[in-house]
Design an enzyme around this catalytic site. Structure first.
Site, PDB file in Angstrom:
ATOM      1  N   CYS A 233     -14.381  46.483  44.479  1.00  0.00           N
ATOM      2  CA  CYS A 233     -14.269  46.257  43.030  1.00  0.00           C
ATOM      3  C   CYS A 233     -15.689  46.251  42.484  1.00  0.00           C
ATOM      4  O   CYS A 233     -16.218  45.216  42.079  1.00  0.00           O
ATOM      5  CB  CYS A 233     -13.574  44.928  42.743  1.00  0.00           C
ATOM      6  SG  CYS A 233     -12.053  44.670  43.692  1.00  0.00           S
ATOM      7  N   ALA A 234     -16.315  47.421  42.484  1.00  0.00           N
ATOM      8  CA  ALA A 234     -17.776  47.510  42.309  1.00  0.00           C
ATOM      9  C   ALA A 234     -18.244  47.167  40.896  1.00  0.00           C
ATOM     10  O   ALA A 234     -19.374  46.733  40.708  1.00  0.00           O
ATOM     11  CB  ALA A 234     -18.259  48.905  42.693  1.00  0.00           C
ATOM     12  N   LYS A 239     -23.805  44.176  42.817  1.00  0.00           N
ATOM     13  CA  LYS A 239     -23.738  43.843  44.255  1.00  0.00           C
ATOM     14  C   LYS A 239     -23.873  45.108  45.105  1.00  0.00           C
ATOM     15  O   LYS A 239     -24.431  45.056  46.202  1.00  0.00           O
ATOM     16  CB  LYS A 239     -22.437  43.100  44.570  1.00  0.00           C
ATOM     17  CG  LYS A 239     -22.386  41.757  43.864  1.00  0.00           C
ATOM     18  CD  LYS A 239     -21.031  41.083  44.012  1.00  0.00           C
ATOM     19  CE  LYS A 239     -20.845  40.024  42.944  1.00  0.00           C
ATOM     20  NZ  LYS A 239     -20.571  40.579  41.611  1.00  0.00           N
ATOM     21  N   ASP A 257     -14.063  51.566  41.842  1.00  0.00           N
ATOM     22  CA  ASP A 257     -13.620  50.722  40.738  1.00  0.00           C
ATOM     23  C   ASP A 257     -12.561  51.479  39.936  1.00  0.00           C
ATOM     24  O   ASP A 257     -12.533  52.716  39.950  1.00  0.00           O
ATOM     25  CB  ASP A 257     -14.790  50.326  39.822  1.00  0.00           C
ATOM     26  CG  ASP A 257     -14.467  49.084  38.993  1.00  0.00           C
ATOM     27  OD1 ASP A 257     -14.685  47.968  39.498  1.00  0.00           O
ATOM     28  OD2 ASP A 257     -13.966  49.226  37.860  1.00  0.00           O
ATOM     29  N   ASP A 304     -14.978  41.713  45.591  1.00  0.00           N
ATOM     30  CA  ASP A 304     -15.332  40.794  44.507  1.00  0.00           C
ATOM     31  C   ASP A 304     -14.159  40.904  43.533  1.00  0.00           C
ATOM     32  O   ASP A 304     -14.178  41.686  42.597  1.00  0.00           O
ATOM     33  CB  ASP A 304     -16.657  41.226  43.868  1.00  0.00           C
ATOM     34  CG  ASP A 304     -17.089  40.290  42.764  1.00  0.00           C
ATOM     35  OD1 ASP A 304     -16.519  39.195  42.666  1.00  0.00           O
ATOM     36  OD2 ASP A 304     -17.986  40.661  41.986  1.00  0.00           O
ATOM     37  N   CYS A 357     -15.449  34.715  41.003  1.00  0.00           N
ATOM     38  CA  CYS A 357     -16.285  33.813  40.203  1.00  0.00           C
ATOM     39  C   CYS A 357     -15.351  32.872  39.448  1.00  0.00           C
ATOM     40  O   CYS A 357     -15.516  32.625  38.265  1.00  0.00           O
ATOM     41  CB  CYS A 357     -17.228  34.577  39.279  1.00  0.00           C
ATOM     42  SG  CYS A 357     -16.436  35.847  38.291  1.00  0.00           S
TER      43      CYS A 357
END
Length: 420
Positions: A233-234, A239, A257, A304, A357
């Site tokens: 999930c760039a 990252k 993505d 991510d 996050c």
């Protein structure tokens, strides 16, 4: 430089706030668009407008309580300036009407202890209840106080182009004060928030803007030279760029993505970074054939995962008003599905790092527990052990960064190794 406070500048803030409180689009996108349409606003004026409307988003519930039933965009802004930014009635004089002086004094002097706990924390009820159940009431109050402050500006040094000491020295020579990060070996935290887009070091790719907590995800994945690595999930690739640098620009690094726009934002960053081992590609979903053809061949996968983003409220305060229990429930289904797809990619002995996050157990611990229960071929590797190899001292089997304790965004991560 401070903006000159005028009725016209206040009117700009009022207009922007009115657009934000519809919650149709992310707050940063709304503010950026407004500034593009109003290019006459200088740097100081923009800073005033952005900081003031974001203060209302952060402190919305307690500011409304102080308005005592007389809520309007204008009054919310006045109370925000008086309470969150500590402005006196004298400083507010250019816009304050005589009829509002008594009301504002009463609003400002209202004791916070009169407010209900969720109002005091400036959180919606559902979110307060979940966090209080996880952390306890006192901890949530401390956490929310930090979440209601603006985030500092962190940089990540691109080790292909420079090193931390050299970048710190060069920034200091240009009057930009910074200190080495306390967690990530490549982090720099700046004292102020200077405009960096035209700085020579930025243009030559010596650093990128990236929260220090986010940088630790690369060190948990530990990609090696010559490996095949997937950033599932760039997004805009913050990252991805770190992973490429850790791989010393060797091997193959796929940046997948679902958004063309986000991958488009990666292109200029990639050009600056000096990386040639990154292969960006848009996918339809986690079951896309581009992913399926890599099944069982990949050394490491970073997930991510799309999440509520509630760990980033210092930057994105609107998220607490835009998310709901229903949206979190939808996200957890997606998170479990993406993690299962990532697991199919890695070879025996390979690694998946699952990260969000978010602060919520439902998006974090619960996803990992369910995954391990249904994937006996994977084991949890203590995050503390992995990070210690890179000089990072944090305790716990899972990475759990909390803004009020670690002074980063809120992050969660689990290291999952496939048994050889």
């Amino acid at each position: 430089m401070k903006a000159r406070f005028t009725p016209a500048l206040f009117a700009h803030a009022e207009t922007v706030l009115g657009q934000l409180l519809r919650f149709d689009h992310p707050a940063d996108a709304v503010v950026s668009r407004y500034f593009r349409e109003n290019r006459q606003l200088g740097h100081a004026d923009r800073a005033f407008v952005a900081e003031t409307v974001f203060a209302v988003l952060r402190r919305g519930r307690s500011l409304e309580a102080r308005c005592a039933g007389q809520i309007s965009d204008r009054r919310l802004l006045l109370v925000a300036l008086a309470v969150t930014r500590g402005w006196s009635q004298r400083e507010l004089a250019p816009v304050l009407k005589a009829s509002e002086e008594e009301w504002l004094a009463a609003a400002k002097s209202m004791p916070e202890t009169d407010f209900a706990p969720a109002v005091r924390c400036d959180l919606p009820d559902w979110l307060y209840e979940r966090l209080a159940a996880q952390f306890g009431a006192d901890e949530v109050l401390a956490l929310s106080r930090t979440l209601n402050q603006p985030a500092p500006l962190d940089l990540r040094v691109n080790t292909l182009k420079s090193n931390r000491d050299a970048v710190l020295e060069r920034l200091a020579a240009d009057g930009i004060e910074g200190v080495a990060g306390t967690l990530s070996p490549t982090a720099i935290r700046l004292r102020e928030k200077p405009a960096l887009a035209k700085h020579p070091l930025f243009l030559e790719g010596a650093f990128e803007v990236q929260d220090e907590g986010s940088q630790l995800l690369g060190y948990l994945l530990e990609p090696k030279r010559g490996e095949m690595v997937v950033d599932l999930c760039a997004g805009a690739g913050g990252k991805t760029l770190l992973l490429g640098a850790l791989m010393k620009n060797t091997g193959r690094l796929y940046a997948f993505d679902v958004s063309d726009k986000r991958l488009g934002n990666l292109k200029p960053r990639l050009a600056r970074s000096g990386l040639s081992n990154v292969h960006p590609a848009r996918i339809e979903h986690e079951r896309d054939t581009k992913i399926k053809r890599l099944a069982g061949k990949v050394d490491r996968v970073l997930v991510d995962a799309p999440c509520s983003g509630l760990g980033t409220l210092r930057r994105n305060p609107d998220l607490k008003w835009r998310q709901s229990e229903a949206s979190v429930a939808e996200l957890t289904v997606k998170q479990a599905s993406i993690l299962a797809a990532a697991a199919k990619l890695v070879r025996p002995g390979g690694r998946v790092v699952y990260a969000t996050c978010s602060l919520l157990t439902a998006e974090n611990d619960a996803i990992i527990e369910a995954f391990l229960a249904s994937h006996p071929d994977f084991e949890l590797v203590p995050a503390s052990t992995v990070l210690a190899r890179h000089g990072v001292s944090l305790e716990g089997d899972l990475l759990r960064l909390l803004p009020h304790q670690h002074l980063t965004d809120g992050f969660f991560a689990a290291v999952l190794d496939k048994k050889a």
